[in-house]
Enzyme design. Sequence first.
Site, PDB file in Angstrom:
ATOM      1  N   ASP A  37      20.933  -0.190-141.269  1.00 44.36           N
ATOM      2  CA  ASP A  37      19.634   0.458-141.513  1.00 44.36           C
ATOM      3  C   ASP A  37      19.506   1.687-140.612  1.00 44.36           C
ATOM      4  OD1 ASP A  37      16.607   0.753-141.733  1.00 44.36           O
ATOM      5  OD2 ASP A  37      16.849  -1.118-142.825  1.00 44.36           O
ATOM      6  N   ASP A  58      22.921   5.513-142.097  1.00 41.30           N
ATOM      7  CA  ASP A  58      22.157   6.242-143.108  1.00 41.30           C
ATOM      8  C   ASP A  58      23.004   6.162-144.379  1.00 41.30           C
ATOM      9  OD1 ASP A  58      21.151   8.079-144.892  1.00 41.30           O
ATOM     10  OD2 ASP A  58      20.873   9.673-143.417  1.00 41.30           O
ATOM     11  N   VAL A  59      22.472   5.510-145.406  1.00 38.47           N
ATOM     12  CA  VAL A  59      23.296   5.247-146.596  1.00 38.47           C
ATOM     13  C   VAL A  59      23.805   6.515-147.272  1.00 38.47           C
ATOM     14  CG1 VAL A  59      22.424   2.942-147.189  1.00 38.47           C
ATOM     15  CG2 VAL A  59      21.205   4.975-148.033  1.00 38.47           C
ATOM     16  N   ASN A  85      20.755  -2.289-150.898  1.00 41.51           N
ATOM     17  CA  ASN A  85      19.315  -2.527-151.028  1.00 41.51           C
ATOM     18  C   ASN A  85      18.452  -1.378-150.489  1.00 41.51           C
ATOM     19  OD1 ASN A  85      16.693  -4.295-150.819  1.00 41.51           O
ATOM     20  ND2 ASN A  85      17.134  -3.640-148.719  1.00 41.51           N
ATOM     21  N   TYR A 149      11.796   8.605-158.521  1.00 44.24           N
ATOM     22  CA  TYR A 149      12.139   7.224-158.138  1.00 44.24           C
ATOM     23  C   TYR A 149      12.780   6.496-159.319  1.00 44.24           C
ATOM     24  CZ  TYR A 149      11.747   2.364-156.630  1.00 44.24           C
ATOM     25  OH  TYR A 149      12.035   1.057-156.309  1.00 44.24           O
ATOM     26  N   LYS A 153      16.677   5.078-159.815  1.00 40.82           N
ATOM     27  CA  LYS A 153      17.003   3.685-160.144  1.00 40.82           C
ATOM     28  C   LYS A 153      17.756   3.599-161.474  1.00 40.82           C
ATOM     29  CE  LYS A 153      15.391   1.862-156.416  1.00 40.82           C
ATOM     30  NZ  LYS A 153      16.304   1.184-155.473  1.00 40.82           N
ATOM     31  N   ILE A 182       7.117  -6.052-155.977  1.00 42.48           N
ATOM     32  CA  ILE A 182       7.297  -7.077-154.948  1.00 42.48           C
ATOM     33  C   ILE A 182       6.279  -6.819-153.839  1.00 42.48           C
ATOM     34  CG2 ILE A 182       8.952  -8.109-153.321  1.00 42.48           C
ATOM     35  CD1 ILE A 182       9.786  -8.312-156.331  1.00 42.48           C
ATOM     36  N   THR A 187       5.219  -1.912-151.032  1.00 40.34           N
ATOM     37  CA  THR A 187       4.027  -1.858-151.874  1.00 40.34           C
ATOM     38  C   THR A 187       2.746  -2.094-151.067  1.00 40.34           C
ATOM     39  OG1 THR A 187       4.531  -4.143-152.365  1.00 40.34           O
ATOM     40  CG2 THR A 187       5.111  -2.540-154.041  1.00 40.34           C
TER      41      THR A 187
END
Length: 244
Positions: A37, A58-59, A85, A149, A153, A182, A187
């Site tokens: 992360d 950092d992905v 994820n 977004y 995805k 979720i 959220t």
Amino acid sequence: MGRLENKVAVVTGGASGIGEKIVDLFSEEGAMVIAADINDVGLEKANQKNNVTGIKLDVSSDQDWEALVAEADMRFGKIDILINNAGISSEKPFKDINLDDWQKMLAINGYGPFAGIKHVAPYMAKSKKGSIVNISSYTALIGQGFNQYSASKGAVRAFSKAATTTFGRSGVRVNALFPGVIEKPMTQSLSESKEILNQLVQATPLQRLGKPEDIAQAALFLASDESSYITGAELVIDGGFAAQ
Ligand code: NAD
């Protein structure tokens, strides 16, 4: 005996939310888990858990992925499971969204999991075995979210299938999860509006929002050998919302 005994798992975005739940469940099931992360505070917390190692990643950085694979190789000599994820979201209305917003989102939510597969799948292929789970979103499936977004995805959905065909013959499985809404923390701001929350619950056949453990349990099945003949699958976890 745990369902992931002796396995080494990398969970990106493992410092909070759904990723943290996956880290906890996988370690309970016997895996040695790398929580990767950018959140230093979350990584410190992860490092205090049994069988969990927090690594800064950092992905969207190839350099970080190279360092992570080298570290996993040094510590454990293998990676059995990769859960892509980590992700960011956006609340901007479509008229305010610009190219910078797209580039940032696609770098993290799109290139991030792609880079994870690019670096980890060939490493897994050396042991002819591996399971990769990409976290997409219900917004990739239905007309929700005219924004960067849902586009990011959608990209995850598309390259999950392509990765399945690219790496299947090397023994590496690739599957994708499609969570609905979720509860917390992504959220959180949404959840603060009781009215919106109620509308969402009413609109969901199973009459509740999802929980991080709903996603973690599905990730556990796909990560484990119980799903050894499953690759290229798309599992929607949204209480039936996208089926309508
Ligand atoms: P979250 O914000 O709680 O967790 C995301 C984690 O990713 C954080 O720990 C954050 O530090 C980390 N992260 C962000 N950018 C990163 C980067 N560049 N490199 C490494 N780590 C980074 O979010 P969440 O709700 O747990 O969501 C997890 C995943 O599930 C995301 O991919 C999200 O798009 C997806 N998802 C969430 C929902 C939802 O309703 N929460 C619905 C559908 C899909």
